[in-house]
Scaffold this active site. Structure first.
Site, short mmCIF file in Angstrom:
data_model
loop_
_atom_site.label_atom_id
_atom_site.label_comp_id
_atom_site.label_asym_id
_atom_site.label_seq_id
_atom_site.Cartn_x
_atom_site.Cartn_y
_atom_site.Cartn_z
N GLU A 86 0.82 -1.20 0.00
CA GLU A 86 0.00 0.00 0.00
C GLU A 86 0.86 1.26 0.00
OE1 GLU A 86 -2.28 -3.00 2.67
OE2 GLU A 86 -0.22 -2.63 1.99
N THR A 121 20.25 -39.49 5.31
CA THR A 121 20.51 -38.96 3.98
C THR A 121 21.79 -38.12 3.97
OG1 THR A 121 18.16 -38.92 3.40
CG2 THR A 121 19.61 -37.43 2.17
#
Length: 370
Positions: free
Chosen positions: A56, A200
């Site tokens: 705005e 992992t």
């Protein structure tokens, strides 16, 4: 139906502007604003980065005196509280706009209708709900964090046509093609955090970061972009310094159920959380990430951790890259789930999107509607 056809047209432009901040606004939402007077756009803006002015403000600056009597189209309810910046609801009132059209109410409890109420009390006409569904798609993570206290979670998987993620000996590079891997880099860029498991990390020693040189050519990397927080679930505190992900100086969070017997670089933080059956409590970790203002989380993990997220109900989308390859029945599966003994136990999904990425397919799945 709220709003006129003109309202819908100008709100589409505001949504288009908001998308410009999709890689840079976190933890804030992406927001766009258009100011219209006598049928002409007199000001536009979008929120570029947390700590900088909201959409705005940029639109009002561009409009100047032409903002008086204008209609403001905003993709999210103007804020009503003082944070890093003053309230946008107050700025619109002071500028003398005659009407405010908001796509949706802000789910932030600090706002939650107060901004629109403040504007109404100033005698300004308010319309809300214009293109709300499209506006909500701009910020699923922000909405999730504010309404559910956890990030919006996407589980990324890659598999062959027969549902395998690796050969029996563990080899998996590469299941998918280069285009799909570049698409994954784009996905990482749009998430506040990327998470994997210690298994992992120990097996593959990944960096888990966004590599700009590997992004698709269609991605225009913004100046204010930042690396996602890289999170590793390491329940037994097995990791030690010297890993690729800790050598790269962008934030890392190690989540464990116990303390580490070693020191880490400054950019590596450790979180010790509660255990469930000897493993990190995923619900507690998601609450912690929410406290750290993580809106969106991308799960890039093996079948065990990915399956644990699904079993815990901690997922919103599954992104499956499927390669036109067959890897055999002895290969590793996509998700580790408990043994099912009846079709009524089988989890059901529905396709949200299916598209080709290079030689591969990218399937986006969500929960099946009941």
């Amino acid at each position: 139906m709220n709003g006129s056809q003109h309202d819908y047209s100008f709100m589409r432009r505001a949504i288009e502007l908001a998308r410009r901040g999709r890689f840079t606004t976190r933890p804030n939402p992406a927001v766009g604003c258009v100011l219209v007077r006598d049928g002409d756009i007199v000001g536009e803006g979008f929120h570029p980065k947390a700590g900088e002015p909201h959409a705005e403000v940029f639109a009002l600056r561009q409009a100047g005196k032409r903002a008086r009597g204008a209609t403001a189209y905003v993709t999210l309810e103007p804020c009503s509280h003082y944070g890093r910046t003053p309230p946008c609801a107050e700025a619109l009132i002071k500028a003398g706009v005659s009407r405010v059209v908001a796509a949706m109410v802000d789910p932030n409890p600090q706002v939650a209708g107060r901004g629109l109420s403040m504007i109404k009390q100033a005698g300004i006409e308010v319309v809300s709900g214009v293109l709300e569904a499209q506006a909500r798609q701009l910020n699923p993570g922000f909405i999730s964090r504010m309404s559910r206290g956890r990030p919006y979670i996407r589980i990324k998987l890659a598999a062959s046509m027969d549902g395998r993620t690796a050969l029996a000996n563990g080899e998996s590079k590469w299941i998918t093609g280069a285009d799909a891997r570049r698409d994954v880099q784009r996905m990482r860029l749009s998430h506040g955090a990327v998470i994997t498991g210690a298994g992992t990390v120990l097996a593959d020693n990944p960096s888990m970061n966004v590599r700009p040189e590997q992004l698709p050519g269609s991605v225009d990397l913004p100046a204010h972009w930042s690396q996602p927080l890289r999170v590793v679930i390491d329940g037994q505190a097995r990791l030690r310094p010297g890993l690729q992900l800790t050598e790269i100086e962008s934030p890392v969070l190690l989540a464990s159920t116990q303390g580490y017997p070693c020191d880490w670089p400054e950019h590596v933080a450790c979180w010790q959380g509660p255990a469930v059956a000897g493993k990190v409590d995923l619900h507690a970790l998601m609450a912690e990430l929410s406290q750290r203002q993580i809106n969106t989380l991308m799960v890039e993990a093996g079948a065990t951790l990915a399956g644990a997220f699904v079993q815990a109900g901690l997922w919103d989308e599954i992104i499956l890259y499927q390669a036109p390859k067959m890897m055999g029945s002895d290969g590793h599966g996509v998700l580790n789930l408990p043994q099912l003994t009846a079709m009524s136990q089988v989890p059901e999904f529905q396709f949200k999107d299916v598209r080709r990425v290079g030689a591969d397919l990218r399937l986006t799945l969500v929960r099946a509607e009941s």
